[in-house]
Design a protein around this motif. Structure first.
Motif, PDB file in Angstrom:
ATOM      1  N   CYS A  48       0.805  -1.359   0.112  1.00  0.00           N
ATOM      2  CA  CYS A  48       0.065   0.022  -0.084  1.00  0.00           C
ATOM      3  C   CYS A  48       1.060   1.258   0.052  1.00  0.00           C
ATOM      4  CB  CYS A  48      -1.009   0.039   1.178  1.00  0.00           C
ATOM      5  SG  CYS A  48      -2.111   1.479   1.150  1.00  0.00           S
ATOM      6  N   CYS A  70      -5.848  -1.148   2.142  1.00  0.00           N
ATOM      7  CA  CYS A  70      -5.157  -0.180   1.272  1.00  0.00           C
ATOM      8  C   CYS A  70      -6.155   1.237   1.330  1.00  0.00           C
ATOM      9  CB  CYS A  70      -4.498  -0.377   0.139  1.00  0.00           C
ATOM     10  SG  CYS A  70      -3.373   0.798  -0.368  1.00  0.00           S
ATOM     11  N   VAL A 130      -3.027   0.821  -4.531  1.00  0.00           N
ATOM     12  CA  VAL A 130      -2.224  -0.481  -4.355  1.00  0.00           C
ATOM     13  C   VAL A 130      -0.854  -0.676  -5.425  1.00  0.00           C
ATOM     14  CG1 VAL A 130      -2.318  -2.975  -4.189  1.00  0.00           C
ATOM     15  CG2 VAL A 130      -4.330  -1.513  -3.404  1.00  0.00           C
TER      16      VAL A 130
END
Length: 215
Positions: A48, A70, A130
């Motif tokens: 993340c 995330c 991500v």
């Protein structure tokens, strides 16, 4: 005899139907298990990148938090999460009296659930995306350091993690009276496993990092 034969035929037919239904149900359950497993693995994949939009530079931070977390929720402490932390803290306090000072030092007792206003502020201040890995995005740890795994991050952010880190800090502080340091060491030895003590120390010494900033 004819009635008996018809009865047997009906019985066999019913058994066949039940078996067929059972097999179909089992097949559906297997499909559901595969789907849930796939979703879990997807949610656990990736790293993340958090961006602080209020900063003009050094504003990107990467961690091993996966796709499933995330988002802004990683910055928010709900009341139910706070209740778990406080319950775990009370358990440690009751079980190991030498941890009292470490509990106070950890700041756990002063934690508050995130307000709606703070949540809205986080949402406007931070964005998330991500990445396959932090390293592929240019985030590199220096020699002797490493990223904390997601499991380690969860522990470090738990009551146990916070209290262990505080105990490690107290025990290493040579400016404190020996009695304080002895109690902190006793807390560590009585309450925490070796891997917990090692992780707490590694994080305190910035050798095991929850996240790092993009260079």
């Amino acid at each position: 005899m004819k009635k008996f034969t018809i009865g047997i035929s009906l019985l066999l037919c019913l058994i066949s139907c039940f078996e067929g239904g059972g097999e179909k149900q089992k097949e559906e359950e297997n499909k559901q298990t595969i789907t849930l497993t796939t979703l879990y693995l997807v949610r656990q994949s990736g790293n993340c990148i958090k961006t602080n939009t209020t900063l003009s530079s050094n504003n990107q931070f990467c961690s091993r938090r996966p796709l499933g977390i995330c988002n802004v929720n990683q910055l928010i402490l709900t009341q139910s999460e706070l209740n778990v932390i406080l319950n775990d803290t009370r358990t440690i306090q009751a079980r190991t009296t030498d941890c009292q000072e470490s509990v106070l030092q950890s700041g756990v007792l002063s934690l508050k659930a995130t307000t709606v206003a703070s949540s809205d502020s986080f949402k406007s201040q931070y964005s998330f995306r991500v990445a396959e890995t932090c390293e592929l995005e240019g985030f590199q740890t220096s020699a002797g350091t490493r990223f904390a795994t997601f499991t380690e991050i969860q522990w470090l952010e738990s009551a146990r993690g916070k209290i262990a880190k505080a105990a490690k800090s107290i025990s290493a502080n040579t400016f404190l009276p020996q009695a304080n340091r002895d109690r902190a060491n006793s807390c560590l030895n009585l309450e925490f496993k070796d891997w917990e003590k090692d992780l707490a120390q590694g994080n305190n010494e910035n050798k095991i990092l929850v996240e790092i900033v993009h260079p």
